[in-house]
Structure formats: C-alpha cells, structure tokens
Design an enzyme around this catalytic site. Structure first.
Site, PDB file in Angstrom:
ATOM      1  N   CYS A 104       0.829  -1.214   0.000  1.00  9.46           N
ATOM      2  CA  CYS A 104       0.000   0.000   0.000  1.00  9.46           C
ATOM      3  C   CYS A 104       0.863   1.264   0.000  1.00  9.46           C
ATOM      4  CB  CYS A 104      -0.954  -0.014   1.192  1.00  9.46           C
ATOM      5  SG  CYS A 104      -0.168  -0.382   2.777  1.00  9.46           S
ATOM      6  N   HIS A 140      -2.569   5.513   6.292  1.00  8.97           N
ATOM      7  CA  HIS A 140      -1.203   6.019   6.417  1.00  8.97           C
ATOM      8  C   HIS A 140      -1.188   7.481   5.981  1.00  8.97           C
ATOM      9  CE1 HIS A 140       0.173   1.878   6.673  1.00  8.97           C
ATOM     10  NE2 HIS A 140      -0.156   1.605   5.424  1.00  8.97           N
TER      11      HIS A 140
END
Lengths: 351, 351
Positions: free
Chosen positions: A144, A224
C-alpha cells in the site's frame, strides 16, 4: 470478446475480500471462488454474495461450515486448478509457501506486497510498469505505501524529472478490525536503522528514482500519511504540480472548502459517499499542502488507505499477466470506471 | 394514502445526515431540506443527493456555497415554514434555543438526547412508549445509550419483570471524525458522582424501572459497550432470555461462530454487509455473554452504535407525533423494513 479470465482468491482477509468484489465488477473476469479455513462473518457474507468457498482441508472444515449453515465447494487445490490465475492474498510470507503449489500446477499467480520482490521477480504498479507484467507467471503488486509512492513519483518524474525524494511514512498501527496489533500509545520508529525498506521497494518498480524513506508506526487504524519532499529537474509552480496531479484518476486533490482536516474526515467522506467499506482507493493529497519552496523543493501531504489502494492495481495486474489487455492505459481506464476511482473528485462526482 | 409528511432537518451532523437519508427511504415522508452554515464535504454529498440546503443567514452563506459550486434554497426559517415537522439535530443545548423558533412558527419538533427531558416534556423510545408521543408538539428521542438500554429493558421487563438493573456504560470518547474530543489515553469516570444520569434518563421513558448506572469514557470511536446486570421477578434460563431477545428486530444476538470479537469486528461486519456508513442500528448482544448466575441474576454485554441506533426511533417518532400511524408496532415494522433492521440476523440476511 475472448473468454472471461477465471480468477481464484487464495486468502480472504483485508485485501482478498476486496479483490474478490473488484473481480465481480469486471466484465472480462469471473470469480472461481475464495479460500477460507473456517466460518466467520467474512465467510458468511462471502457465501451470501454467492462466492464459492474452498478450504485447504475440506474434510476437516466441512463440519464447521455445515454447523454454520454454509457449504464448501471443494479443496483449495481444486479451486486453483479451475482458475486461469490466482491472486494470492495469504498473510505475509505464506505466499512464498503457496508458490510451490502454483508451480506444481503451472498456474500464474499475483503476490502481495508482504512478500519479497524475489518471490515473484517482477514488482508492479499499473501506471509505472504495466508492460513488464505482460505474460509473466509471477508478479508482485507492491505494498500500500509503495503503491502510493509509485503513483505520485511516476506522475512527477514524468512531468518534471525527479532528482531526489525524501519521504516520511506515518503508518497506521493495524487495520480497523485488527485488535492484536499496536502501538496503542507510542510512536515507533520502524525500522530504526535508516533508510527504511520503502525506498528500495519503490526501486523495484521505478529503479532510477533516488529516494530516502523513513517510517514510524502510530496509534491509528484508518490510513497512512506520507510527507513527501523532493528535488526536481525542472522547477514547477505549485499550480503546475496540482494541474499535473489532477490528470491522474488514482490521485485525488482535496480542495480546502471540503474541510477535510484529517484521515478521519477522509474516511468519513468515504462513508458519506456510500463507497463500499468506505474505501478510498486513490492517493488523497491535500491541495493546500502542495508547496514549492525558495530552493524549488516540492512538499506535500498524502493519505493512503492501506486497506484498498492496491485493489485497482491487482485488477490491472490480472489483465497484464493474462494478456487480455496489453495497453496499460486502457486497463486502468476500465478498472477506474468499474471501481469508481476518481469519481468523487468534487468536479466529477455522480452518486 | 394521506399526503406525505414534510420533514425538515435542522442540523446535519452525525444524527441529522442519517435521519435525512432514513426519511428518504420512507414512502409516507418527504424531505423538505437540511440546514447547513457552510459548505463542506457533508454539504457536498447532501447536494449531490439532491437535498435542498438552507442556511440560517443565506445572504452571508451564499457566496461561500457559490464558490464551492453549491446553491442555497433559502433561509432556515423558510425551510421550517414549509415543513410539517422538524427533526432538530443541532449540537447539544442548541435545540433548546431553536425551540423558540418552532413555538413562534407553531411547528412540531423532535429533539435529540443531548437536550434535557424538560425541553420536550416527553421522552421517546419506539418499543417502550410510542403511544405517549401521539399528537405531541415536542418530543425528545433519548440518547444512544438510553435508547440501547430502553430496548433491552423493555423486552426483559415485559417477559420477566425487572426488579433492579445495574449497568456499566463503557462509552466511546468521540465519534470517528471528531478529532477534538478525548480521552486518547485514559479511562475517565464520567460522572464521578454516582449514579450517572443514564438511569434517570431511562426513567423518562420507563419510569417504573429501578436502575443504577455508571459510565466511563474510553479511547475509542467505534461504539459504546454496556455491561448489564439485573434481578428479575421470574428466573429464566439463558436460552429463554436469548429466545425472548431474538423476537426484537432491533436487538441482534451474535452467534459465536461469526467470530466477532470486539466492537471493531461489529463495525467490520457492517462494512462487509455493505450497510450505509457501516451503521449497526441494532443493539448488538454477544449471545455467549448472556448468562444467568446461581442467584438468578442476568448478565450480558451489548454494543451500541452511537452514531446510528437512534435513527429508526426518530422515524417512528415522526409517525407518532404526526399521527400518520397510531400503531407503534406497525410503524416499527415499516421502519425496520425500509432501513434493513434485523436483516443481518444470520438466519435472515439477504444481500
């Protein structure tokens, strides 16, 4: 049109269940089934969606599934035999084990970013190196964080040429339903030895980019956050950079008036939009943060949804490896359309 | 059928936006519009859904909305004049202020649990006291925690008679997108002076129930958790209790095999099911936790989704106050069906 590509999902966690749903939205793919070891709420919903459930050891699992009112379609190996390609979404490191089975059965497979580059030999990001996956037996879709970096760096390198990147990855501690991970009250430099592996991981896709990365783990589950700084060969204005990035449907720039103040608001926006599982598959860049300093260094914040940003990349990777679409731009356009990527750009949204 | 009831939403936060969507799903109601002070992502999605946006001071707000590509339908007061009933979802305490306007315009209004009982004079839970709201000008739908308690206590009191309840409310610190609330690293007894206000609040709906309550605030955003203990007049077996509770579509019992281990899994299940905003509007009781001890005391855990459990109660309250449905059971059945409540009982789910 050629026959539809038959896709099997080996592993049905955070990524696997999303790839399965994404495959169902493609008119050039069908879902053979998914692999589960025991019944739980994810298996339950999968069964209700009509997905065939296979088990590593059906004889052993059958009674558990039967007690839950669910049925097993057969063994993992039977599922794999029926498939044209396997998307391996097993937990980190298990993909390498599973590779032996794919080799034995001579089936192509996609691994996820939890596996080492060497397991597949080719690492993938749709915009950056679609062509390299064409016809390969094993390809790895990068993680990711690396996916988020590759999308951004590919776009800026193409437009201005990148001299050097410095990126800080502020990582979520665990996924929303993962109650066993942490930290719950600390900031963890991880790894402490610098740079982190993310830079080299970007280089598996974009080998020529000079990049230093650091990562810290934080007590949050939602997304994130990357702070990215870079030197470019040409010095664009911030308006140039914004216009460049807006050309990419997998990159979304938040205008200030939307009043999105945090990763929590990004996810809340996903909930408001009625996105499946509130997924925000695009890089989410705060337009206001995009800035070019006096020395010409570019700085920005981007939020990356760890649960979902690799999903469109997996779909494109299926097309590349099987060769059903050799034009990366066409595959991405199809994937974007079927998954609704870019559709919530405020100037484009249709609900 | 009589004319549809015209509903206006004064306030469009966590509760208001959900009530608006719920009104849209009723065939006996229409949405006049919603009130917003400035454009943001919630206003943006509301506009895309076709909801008319009104503002307290349209002259002042219009330029901001225009810059965002959104338009204003008129003033708050104009919206209220057009409505048959107002659902006031303003922040805590503001509802009391707004009441003056509703009185001036002679309009009925529903307040939320953040207001005092005295603001409305009648407090509401659909199962417990639907009839008391019929024809009233002002009614208050009790808070998320009190709603969760009322549903449970009404069901058990009806079946067995309640002698005494002791309930511990483990409360979420703030809603998912509320970055200004806490705690983020403490357990806050709140209030410290015992008992907490929740017991008396239950008594605004169920006056005869003896109940002691305590509450602590915790560093989580997803749901509240209640530990409920009670003495009953008759002593049922745990199987009796489970069978009793399963009769209520707004109460859901988790079977162990679903492997739902925490509030995070409850919300993840909502995401898997594709529920709008992952909302779990039902009381979520762990079947395994339901136990009757040697002295006949009943104990159980229930999770309460603070963002959404009051939504069906607001819809029923509209029907009761306006008198379009004088039978509470019929209103609840209609609301449950239109909002999908109870539909994810594993033995009933259709996707």
């Amino acid at each position: 049109m050629a026959d539809k590509i038959k896709v099997a999902l080996n592993g049905y966690g955070t990524i696997g269940k999303r790839v399965a749903d994404a495959v169902m939205r493609q008119d050039d793919m069908t879902l053979v089934g998914i692999a589960k070891t025991k019944p739980d709420y994810e298996a339950y919903v999968a069964a209700k969606k009509g997905y065939a459930i296979y088990a590593v050891d059906p004889a052993k699992a059958e009674s558990k599934f039967k007690a839950a009112g669910l049925s097993i379609a057969g063994s993992n190996e039977e599922m794999i035999k029926k498939a044209d390609i396997i998307v391996d979404c097993a937990p980190e490191g298990i993909g390498e084990e599973n590779k032996k089975l794919y080799e034995k059965l001579n089936k192509p497979a996609i691994f996820q970013g939890g596996e080492e580059h060497e397991v597949a030999g080719t690492s993938f990001n749709a915009a950056a190196n679609y062509d390299q996956a064409i016809g390969k037996q094993f390809v790895r879709v990068v993680s990711c964080n690396t996916t988020g970096l590759c999308r951004l760096l590919y776009a800026l390198d193409k437009a201005y040429g990148i001299k050097k990147v410095r990126a800080t990855m502020m990582r979520r501690g665990g996924d929303p339903n993962d109650i066993k991970r942490g930290p719950i009250n600390a900031i963890v430099p991880d790894p402490i030895h610098l740079p982190s592996h993310h830079g080299p991981d970007v280089n598996t896709v974009l080998p020529h980019i000079k990049i230093d990365t650091v990562a810290v783990k934080l007590p949050t589950t939602l997304m994130h956050m990357h702070y990215v700084n870079m030197n470019l060969n040409k010095t664009p204005s911030r308006e140039d950079v914004i216009a460049t990035l807006k050309q990419y449907p997998r990159i979304w720039l938040i205008p200030p008036w939307l009043n999105i103040k945090s990763t929590a608001d990004v996810i809340e926006f996903g909930r408001e939009l009625g996105r499946p599982r509130n997924d925000m598959m695009e890089n989410v860049i705060w337009e206001e943060s995009v800035s070019v300093d006096k020395e010409g260094e570019l700085n920005l914040f981007q939020a990356i949804h760890q649960e979902s940003d690799v999903i469109p990349e997996n779909i494109d990777c299926i097309r590349a490896m099987t060769g059903i679409e050799k034009d990366g731009a066409k595959s991405m356009e199809k994937t974007n359309k079927t998954l609704g990527l870019g559709s919530f750009n405020p100037w484009k949204l249709s609900l």
